[in-house]
Motif scaffolding. Structure first.
Motif, PDB file in Angstrom:
ATOM      1  N   ARG A  16       0.839  -1.202   0.000  1.00 26.83           N
ATOM      2  CA  ARG A  16       0.000   0.000   0.000  1.00 26.83           C
ATOM      3  C   ARG A  16       0.875   1.254   0.000  1.00 26.83           C
ATOM      4  O   ARG A  16       0.612   2.206  -0.748  1.00 26.83           O
ATOM      5  N   ASN A  17       1.924   1.251   0.827  1.00 23.92           N
ATOM      6  CA  ASN A  17       2.827   2.406   0.863  1.00 23.92           C
ATOM      7  C   ASN A  17       3.550   2.585  -0.472  1.00 23.92           C
ATOM      8  O   ASN A  17       3.756   3.718  -0.921  1.00 23.92           O
ATOM      9  N   ALA A  18       3.931   1.475  -1.106  1.00 22.97           N
ATOM     10  CA  ALA A  18       4.612   1.567  -2.395  1.00 22.97           C
ATOM     11  C   ALA A  18       3.674   2.149  -3.452  1.00 22.97           C
ATOM     12  O   ALA A  18       4.086   2.991  -4.264  1.00 22.97           O
ATOM     13  N   LEU A  19       2.423   1.703  -3.460  1.00 23.58           N
ATOM     14  CA  LEU A  19       1.457   2.239  -4.434  1.00 23.58           C
ATOM     15  C   LEU A  19       1.184   3.717  -4.180  1.00 23.58           C
ATOM     16  O   LEU A  19       1.118   4.512  -5.126  1.00 23.58           O
ATOM     17  N   LEU A  20       1.026   4.067  -2.908  1.00 21.93           N
ATOM     18  CA  LEU A  20       0.809   5.477  -2.584  1.00 21.93           C
ATOM     19  C   LEU A  20       1.994   6.336  -3.030  1.00 21.93           C
ATOM     20  O   LEU A  20       1.811   7.415  -3.610  1.00 21.93           O
ATOM     21  N   SER A  21       3.197   5.846  -2.744  1.00 22.50           N
ATOM     22  CA  SER A  21       4.390   6.586  -3.148  1.00 22.50           C
ATOM     23  C   SER A  21       4.482   6.677  -4.662  1.00 22.50           C
ATOM     24  O   SER A  21       4.878   7.720  -5.211  1.00 22.50           O
ATOM     25  N   ALA A  22       4.136   5.597  -5.358  1.00 20.23           N
ATOM     26  CA  ALA A  22       4.189   5.607  -6.819  1.00 20.23           C
ATOM     27  C   ALA A  22       3.205   6.627  -7.385  1.00 20.23           C
ATOM     28  O   ALA A  22       3.528   7.345  -8.344  1.00 20.23           O
TER      29      ALA A  22
ATOM     30  N   VAL B 196       2.128   9.330  -5.853  1.00 17.46           N
ATOM     31  CA  VAL B 196       2.669  10.664  -5.551  1.00 17.46           C
ATOM     32  C   VAL B 196       3.783  11.007  -6.530  1.00 17.46           C
ATOM     33  O   VAL B 196       3.839  12.124  -7.062  1.00 17.46           O
ATOM     34  N   TRP B 197       4.684  10.040  -6.770  1.00 15.79           N
ATOM     35  CA  TRP B 197       5.766  10.296  -7.720  1.00 15.79           C
ATOM     36  C   TRP B 197       5.221  10.497  -9.136  1.00 15.79           C
ATOM     37  O   TRP B 197       5.746  11.317  -9.896  1.00 15.79           O
ATOM     38  N   ALA B 198       4.187   9.760  -9.485  1.00 19.54           N
ATOM     39  CA  ALA B 198       3.593   9.933 -10.818  1.00 19.54           C
ATOM     40  C   ALA B 198       3.041  11.339 -10.959  1.00 19.54           C
ATOM     41  O   ALA B 198       3.200  11.984 -12.013  1.00 19.54           O
ATOM     42  N   GLY B 199       2.407  11.820  -9.910  1.00 18.18           N
ATOM     43  CA  GLY B 199       1.887  13.190  -9.948  1.00 18.18           C
ATOM     44  C   GLY B 199       3.017  14.203 -10.074  1.00 18.18           C
ATOM     45  O   GLY B 199       2.908  15.193 -10.813  1.00 18.18           O
ATOM     46  N   ALA B 200       4.109  13.950  -9.358  1.00 16.51           N
ATOM     47  CA  ALA B 200       5.240  14.882  -9.431  1.00 16.51           C
ATOM     48  C   ALA B 200       5.911  14.805 -10.798  1.00 16.51           C
ATOM     49  O   ALA B 200       6.327  15.829 -11.346  1.00 16.51           O
TER      50      ALA B 200
ATOM     51  N   ALA C  91       8.217  13.874 -20.479  1.00 11.74           N
ATOM     52  CA  ALA C  91       7.239  12.790 -20.547  1.00 11.74           C
ATOM     53  C   ALA C  91       5.990  13.331 -21.202  1.00 11.74           C
ATOM     54  O   ALA C  91       5.209  14.037 -20.600  1.00 11.74           O
ATOM     55  N   GLY C  92       5.792  12.986 -22.431  1.00  8.13           N
ATOM     56  CA  GLY C  92       4.628  13.480 -23.172  1.00  8.13           C
ATOM     57  C   GLY C  92       3.405  12.658 -22.854  1.00  8.13           C
ATOM     58  O   GLY C  92       3.389  11.828 -21.978  1.00  8.13           O
ATOM     59  N   VAL C  93       2.339  12.882 -23.630  1.00  5.00           N
ATOM     60  CA  VAL C  93       1.087  12.191 -23.421  1.00  5.00           C
ATOM     61  C   VAL C  93       0.989  10.942 -24.276  1.00  5.00           C
ATOM     62  O   VAL C  93      -0.034  10.297 -24.306  1.00  5.00           O
ATOM     63  N   SER C  94       2.046  10.579 -24.940  1.00  2.57           N
ATOM     64  CA  SER C  94       2.016   9.383 -25.783  1.00  2.57           C
ATOM     65  C   SER C  94       2.039   8.142 -24.901  1.00  2.57           C
ATOM     66  O   SER C  94       2.304   8.198 -23.701  1.00  2.57           O
ATOM     67  N   ALA C  95       1.794   6.995 -25.520  1.00  2.93           N
ATOM     68  CA  ALA C  95       1.772   5.725 -24.779  1.00  2.93           C
ATOM     69  C   ALA C  95       3.155   5.427 -24.223  1.00  2.93           C
ATOM     70  O   ALA C  95       3.289   4.963 -23.083  1.00  2.93           O
TER      71      ALA C  95
ATOM     72  N   ALA D 115       7.858   6.247 -11.942  1.00 11.02           N
ATOM     73  CA  ALA D 115       7.104   6.482 -10.712  1.00 11.02           C
ATOM     74  C   ALA D 115       7.103   5.222  -9.844  1.00 11.02           C
ATOM     75  O   ALA D 115       7.240   5.307  -8.614  1.00 11.02           O
ATOM     76  N   GLY D 116       6.964   4.055 -10.448  1.00  9.24           N
ATOM     77  CA  GLY D 116       6.988   2.799  -9.693  1.00  9.24           C
ATOM     78  C   GLY D 116       8.324   2.576  -9.020  1.00  9.24           C
ATOM     79  O   GLY D 116       8.397   2.192  -7.847  1.00  9.24           O
ATOM     80  N   VAL D 117       9.403   2.810  -9.770  1.00  5.24           N
ATOM     81  CA  VAL D 117      10.747   2.634  -9.197  1.00  5.24           C
ATOM     82  C   VAL D 117      10.978   3.632  -8.068  1.00  5.24           C
ATOM     83  O   VAL D 117      11.475   3.274  -6.995  1.00  5.24           O
ATOM     84  N   LEU D 118      10.617   4.888  -8.303  1.00  6.41           N
ATOM     85  CA  LEU D 118      10.806   5.894  -7.262  1.00  6.41           C
ATOM     86  C   LEU D 118       9.928   5.612  -6.041  1.00  6.41           C
ATOM     87  O   LEU D 118      10.351   5.805  -4.900  1.00  6.41           O
ATOM     88  N   GLY D 119       8.711   5.134  -6.254  1.00  7.41           N
ATOM     89  CA  GLY D 119       7.827   4.786  -5.138  1.00  7.41           C
ATOM     90  C   GLY D 119       8.400   3.638  -4.320  1.00  7.41           C
ATOM     91  O   GLY D 119       8.406   3.681  -3.083  1.00  7.41           O
TER      92      GLY D 119
END
Length: 125
Positions: free
Chosen positions: A5-11, A13-17, A24-28, A38-42
């Motif tokens: 849960r903490n990892a997902l929350l952190s991910a 938050v990092w994704a938002g940052a 990082a564009g809007v492409s796939a 974001a996952g690695v940073l979380g």
């Protein structure tokens, strides 16, 4: 469960940052890269947090063990002093008993000599 849960929350938050990151564009590909970073940073954030918690637990354990060792040392010191006083008292009593025994042996030898003199005196008369 808490770590996930903490990892997902952190991910999140990092994704938002990282969303504000202009490369990082809007492409796939950009979204996939954003999610991966974001996952690695979380995960890294949670691991660093857990490392800090573990370190704090180790410090608390070390302090508790140190306090227990000090308390045991103080208790042992008090017990050893009490044992030493008892041994000194026993030594003192043994000294008194040895003196009493020496006086008793002296008295017995004097009494034996007197009795011998009295017996010799009665035989000669």
């Amino acid at each position: 469960m808490s770590i996930i849960r903490n990892a997902l929350l952190s991910a999140v938050v990092w994704a938002g940052a990282l969303r504000s990151w202009p490369e990082a564009g809007v492409s796939a590909d950009g979204l996939a890269q954003l999610a991966a970073v974001a996952g690695v940073l979380g995960t890294l954030t949670v691991l660093i947090y857990r490392l800090g918690v573990w370190r704090q637990e180790m410090e608390n354990t070390r302090n508790n063990v140190g306090a227990e060792v000090r308390a045991h040392r103080e208790e042992s010191t008090a017990n050893f002093h009490r044992m030493e006083r008892r041994l000194e008292a026993i030594d003192h009593l043994l000294g008194i008993a040895a003196d009493q025994r020496a006086r008793s042996v002296k008295w017995q030898s004097r009494t034996d000599r007197r009795l011998d003199r009295l017996e010799h005196g009665e035989r000669e008369s």
